[in-house]
Design a protein around this motif. Sequence first.
Motif, mmCIF file in Angstrom:
data_model
loop_
_atom_site.group_PDB
_atom_site.id
_atom_site.type_symbol
_atom_site.label_atom_id
_atom_site.label_comp_id
_atom_site.label_asym_id
_atom_site.label_seq_id
_atom_site.Cartn_x
_atom_site.Cartn_y
_atom_site.Cartn_z
ATOM 1 N N SER A 271 40.875 129.943 -6.884
ATOM 2 C CA SER A 271 40.107 129.090 -5.975
ATOM 3 C C SER A 271 39.886 127.707 -6.575
ATOM 4 N N ALA A 272 39.591 127.653 -7.879
ATOM 5 C CA ALA A 272 39.371 126.362 -8.532
ATOM 6 C C ALA A 272 40.642 125.519 -8.508
ATOM 7 N N GLU A 273 41.787 126.151 -8.780
ATOM 8 C CA GLU A 273 43.056 125.411 -8.738
ATOM 9 C C GLU A 273 43.335 124.878 -7.334
ATOM 10 N N LEU A 274 43.105 125.712 -6.328
ATOM 11 C CA LEU A 274 43.327 125.282 -4.948
ATOM 12 C C LEU A 274 42.360 124.166 -4.561
ATOM 13 N N PHE A 275 41.101 124.279 -4.996
ATOM 14 C CA PHE A 275 40.094 123.268 -4.658
ATOM 15 C C PHE A 275 40.456 121.918 -5.281
ATOM 16 N N VAL A 276 40.867 121.945 -6.544
ATOM 17 C CA VAL A 276 41.264 120.701 -7.211
ATOM 18 C C VAL A 276 42.483 120.100 -6.517
#
Length: 372
Positions: free
Chosen positions: A79-84
Amino acid sequence: MTPAWAYATAAFIAAWLALYLVIRGTRGPLTVYPFLLVYRLRYSRAPYAPGTRARLIRAYGLVSVPLAMVSAALFYYVSAELFVGRYIAPTQASSQEGFVPLIPGVTVGLNELIYILLAVGVAVLVHELSHAVVARSVGVPIRSAGFLLLAFIPAAFVEPDEEAMKAVRVRSKAMIYSAGVAANLALGLTFMYLTGYLAAHLANGVQIVSVQPGSPASHAGLQPGMVIVAVNGTPVRTVEQGLRALIRSGAEGPGAAVMTLSVLYQGVLRNLTVFKPAGYARLGIEVVQAFSIPWLMSFVSAMYVVNFGLALVNAAPLAFPLPGFGVESDGGQALREALSRFRAGREAAAAVELLTLLLLLSLITIAPVRLP
């Protein structure tokens, strides 16, 4: 002209509304809300007697706890990778990535939907059975079980005895909550291996899924559904082999090129001559891997994707409000139980669940799901 999926959607909504108007609430074991059907079975099971079976299942429950924690960490990492990639440092490719909801006719074709629904049915059944057997191994009886249908997505549930759940230790509760996630993770890993194995052994050419209008491929008569099995007489089984053969024949680049493609279409093998004039960089086709047993590859890959997705989402602390009640993920229940002994612990767990839900919703994307 109105597309067929619009008529199918209208009929689907009308059927649900008719069912709700006829039953509206609970009638015997059946409960109907708008787009939600719950059927409770007369299912009751006592705890397992002490012995080897109970010890082995408890050992599985103990292993499930760290596996569920790893799955939750992986959910936040992805999720963090997608959000960034979407909001902080977006690129053209990353801005289109995210979590894809299942919408028939929009993100999932009807020919792929059947495999995904079968995979969902198997995944949730194994998930709930894992909860049940681990609960019984630590002394918690099962009071009821059943099935539910959320719009068109099948699911299952088990309901342990609430008083017995309150009486067992926190470690036992964590084992019960984690068992379903671990089962889906194990299935996901198994079918990931099977997907790779079968892909290598069942590869059977390169299937065309779209043809750009006015392109050299379009002028040559190439159509979606055709399977390229040879380029200039060189057999191709995989997408990689097909792309290499096309590049060697001059399909990539601004120069003119002529090539012969052997294609299989509706059981007939044909040879088509494709002329790419100077100035065209590509033939104008989009391709995927073709397989000799396509339904098997579709089901196996759906099992891989669905089980991994279910493991990650269920491990994350989430709560979904639904008509008449709410659904809380296994990770949400485990977090709430772990924090309940602290002051304002339940409020903190609810805040984490809300933030995680908002994160998930912020990463929803509408893109087609394509199985082999």
